[in-house]
Design a protein around this motif. Structure first.
Motif, PDB file in Angstrom:
ATOM      1  N   LEU A 164       0.828  -1.202   0.000  1.00 48.79           N
ATOM      2  CA  LEU A 164       0.000   0.000   0.000  1.00 48.79           C
ATOM      3  C   LEU A 164       0.867   1.259   0.000  1.00 48.79           C
ATOM      4  O   LEU A 164       0.572   2.231  -0.701  1.00 48.79           O
ATOM      5  CB  LEU A 164      -0.925  -0.004   1.224  1.00 48.79           C
ATOM      6  N   LEU A 165       1.936   1.244   0.802  1.00 49.51           N
ATOM      7  CA  LEU A 165       2.834   2.397   0.832  1.00 49.51           C
ATOM      8  C   LEU A 165       3.495   2.627  -0.528  1.00 49.51           C
ATOM      9  O   LEU A 165       3.642   3.774  -0.971  1.00 49.51           O
ATOM     10  CB  LEU A 165       3.904   2.195   1.910  1.00 49.51           C
ATOM     11  N   GLN A 223      -4.879  16.973  -2.431  1.00 46.68           N
ATOM     12  CA  GLN A 223      -5.207  16.806  -1.011  1.00 46.68           C
ATOM     13  C   GLN A 223      -5.515  15.345  -0.689  1.00 46.68           C
ATOM     14  O   GLN A 223      -5.122  14.826   0.353  1.00 46.68           O
ATOM     15  CB  GLN A 223      -6.414  17.687  -0.650  1.00 46.68           C
ATOM     16  N   PHE A 224      -6.218  14.671  -1.618  1.00 49.23           N
ATOM     17  CA  PHE A 224      -6.532  13.252  -1.422  1.00 49.23           C
ATOM     18  C   PHE A 224      -5.250  12.419  -1.368  1.00 49.23           C
ATOM     19  O   PHE A 224      -5.088  11.557  -0.500  1.00 49.23           O
ATOM     20  CB  PHE A 224      -7.438  12.757  -2.550  1.00 49.23           C
ATOM     21  N   GLY A 229      -1.575   9.388   1.807  1.00 49.26           N
ATOM     22  CA  GLY A 229      -0.200   9.092   2.199  1.00 49.26           C
ATOM     23  C   GLY A 229      -0.018   9.191   3.700  1.00 49.26           C
ATOM     24  O   GLY A 229       0.596   8.316   4.330  1.00 49.26           O
ATOM     25  N   GLU A 230      -0.579  10.253   4.317  1.00 48.25           N
ATOM     26  CA  GLU A 230      -0.461  10.412   5.768  1.00 48.25           C
ATOM     27  C   GLU A 230      -1.212   9.301   6.499  1.00 48.25           C
ATOM     28  O   GLU A 230      -0.737   8.790   7.531  1.00 48.25           O
ATOM     29  CB  GLU A 230      -0.999  11.782   6.172  1.00 48.25           C
ATOM     30  N   ALA A 231      -2.381   8.910   5.963  1.00 49.68           N
ATOM     31  CA  ALA A 231      -3.151   7.831   6.597  1.00 49.68           C
ATOM     32  C   ALA A 231      -2.391   6.506   6.539  1.00 49.68           C
ATOM     33  O   ALA A 231      -2.333   5.752   7.526  1.00 49.68           O
ATOM     34  CB  ALA A 231      -4.517   7.702   5.926  1.00 49.68           C
ATOM     35  N   LYS A 234       0.466   6.611   8.944  1.00 51.46           N
ATOM     36  CA  LYS A 234      -0.018   6.413  10.310  1.00 51.46           C
ATOM     37  C   LYS A 234      -0.308   4.939  10.568  1.00 51.46           C
ATOM     38  O   LYS A 234       0.056   4.387  11.625  1.00 51.46           O
ATOM     39  CB  LYS A 234      -1.281   7.247  10.532  1.00 51.46           C
ATOM     40  N   ALA A 235      -0.960   4.300   9.585  1.00 49.48           N
ATOM     41  CA  ALA A 235      -1.234   2.865   9.721  1.00 49.48           C
ATOM     42  C   ALA A 235       0.064   2.066   9.807  1.00 49.48           C
ATOM     43  O   ALA A 235       0.182   1.113  10.584  1.00 49.48           O
ATOM     44  CB  ALA A 235      -2.088   2.377   8.554  1.00 49.48           C
ATOM     45  N   ALA A 236       1.078   2.469   9.004  1.00 47.16           N
ATOM     46  CA  ALA A 236       2.370   1.773   9.035  1.00 47.16           C
ATOM     47  C   ALA A 236       3.060   1.972  10.380  1.00 47.16           C
ATOM     48  O   ALA A 236       3.665   1.039  10.921  1.00 47.16           O
ATOM     49  CB  ALA A 236       3.261   2.281   7.904  1.00 47.16           C
TER      50      ALA A 236
END
Length: 430
Positions: A164-165, A223-224, A229-231, A234-236
């Protein structure tokens, strides 16, 4: 005689001539007035259009500068997001590698536990018992398999999160490249002026190209990507923390189980050594009792032989006295004494034979029990040797592989270091 030649054409009247002159003058004045009006209007139009063109170019230059600033801010945000994303990918990759190493490291404890269970299958007879050591070893196998399953699950989650990253990174990278190209184009447009050599008229430059987006769509798209990317980062981060916690928990669980298993081994070894010492003491006493009983049997046999000789003597005397002549064949005190002696000797011989038989039965029982004792001692020695080998094998869990030297030879079951006299006896019996 000469004659006057008259040109055949229309003749105008003098008023017509004056009217024509007046009209020409009047029309000339009117044309000049119209021309003057046009010139004045042209000058006004030139001033207005020049000012409008200058201000339009200035406004559009300002808009280009603002747009460049906006796109540049997004580019910088995407730069930071990409940098953070690359750092998070590296951190998660390292954590995934650490989890895989910990998963691989669990193979050694599992192999050791299975080897210990396999070794203990070589116990014999009554020593093939389901003791706490076996329970702890089976529990250890279950704990190791559970930790491997948990680590494998975290490794799979880390792999999926890395995918995903990478996907987000590709999107951000594509958006970043678009921003870079846009900045290059807009900066090129900003650098153009009226004297630029590469300006020219284009065909339908005001057309709306296919795939054009609104400003809101453009902003929402970037923005999406940034929010996603930030989400994902954070999950990582949460996943890395979960992996680190899982590694710590599994290591602690495995270490606690290792301590419990080895405690059970030491307790079982002490218990077997105690029983082994008791059996050796019983063997020693039994051997001493056998020796004493054998000595007493020899004495009983010697006494029996002596009593038979005495009986033969009494029989011979009685038989000889039956040959006395006539009245001399008298039942005198000697006759009665010899008869009593024979009866007494026969009773004594019977008692000695009975006691000898009892002694021999007791000796046989002692020998049989001695054999059982020695067989059980051999079993205990074998079991202690196996458990000692298990303890030695388990040293692999705490001693580095390059420094590990077995204390008990796997094939010959001999020790590579000095053992206590009790353990040496175990090995001799084995």
């Amino acid at each position: 005689m000469a004659t006057l030649s008259v040109k055949p054409s229309q003749r105008f009247q003098l008023p017509d001539w004056h009217t024509n002159s007046y009209l020409l003058s009047t029309n000339a004045q009117l044309q000049r007035d119209a021309s003057h009006q046009i010139r004045q209007e042209a000058r006004v139009l030139r001033n207005e259009t020049n000012n409008q063109t200058i201000w339009d170019e200035h406004d559009n230059r300002t808009r280009l500068v603002e747009r460049i600033d906006t796109v540049n801010r997004w580019k910088e945000m995407l730069d930071k997001c990409l940098t953070d994303l690359d750092a998070e990918i590296d951190a998660l990759t390292q954590m995934k590698d650490s989890a895989e190493q910990n998963l691989q490291a669990k193979n050694l404890p599992l192999d050791v536990a299975i080897e210990c269970l396999t070794l203990r299958e070589s116990r014999r007879d009554i020593d093939v018992v389901k003791d706490p050591v076996e329970d702890e070893l089976h529990k250890e196998v279950e704990v190791i398999e559970a930790t491997k399953k948990a680590l494998q699950q975290k490794v799979s989650q880390a792999f999926e999160q890395l995918c995903l990253l990478q996907e987000v990174r590709q999107q951000l990278n594509s958006d970043h490249r678009g921003k870079m190209e846009t900045l290059e184009i807009d900066r090129g447009c900003l650098s153009l002026n009226l004297r630029s050599p590469n300006i020219s008229l284009k065909v339908d430059p005001t057309r709306v190209p296919d795939g054009s987006t609104t400003l809101q769509q453009w902003d929402d798209f970037s923005q999406f990507n940034k929010d996603r990317g930030e989400a994902e980062m954070k999950a990582a981060t949460e996943l890395r923390e979960a992996i680190a916690l899982t590694i710590a928990e599994t290591n602690n669980e495995l270490e606690a189980q290792r301590v419990a298993t080895e405690f059970a081994f030491r307790k079982r070894l002490r218990e077997m050594e105690k029983v082994y010492s008791e059996l050796k003491w019983q063997e020693k006493n039994t051997l001493e009792e056998i020796a004493e009983l054998q000595e007493d049997i020899q004495h009983l046999e010697e006494d029996l032989r002596t009593k038979f000789l005495s009986l033969k003597l009494s029989h011979t005397r009685l038989e000889a006295r039956t040959y006395r002549p006539n009245v001399e064949l008298c039942r005198d005190q000697a006759q009665y004494g010899l008869t009593d002696e024979v009866h007494q000797l026969e009773a004594t011989i019977a008692a000695l034979k009975q006691k000898l038989a009892q002694a021999q039965d007791a000796l046989d029982a002692l020998y049989k029990h001695l054999a059982r004792l020695q067989a059980d001692i051999a079993c205990k020695a074998n079991s202690m040797l196996l458990d000692t080998k298990c303890m030695d094998t388990r040293r692999k869990l705490t001693v580095p592989a390059e420094k590990f030297v077995p204390e008990v030879d796997t094939f010959t079951r001999t020790t590579n270091s000095t053992l206590s006299p009790l353990k040496s006896c175990h090995l001799e019996l084995a």
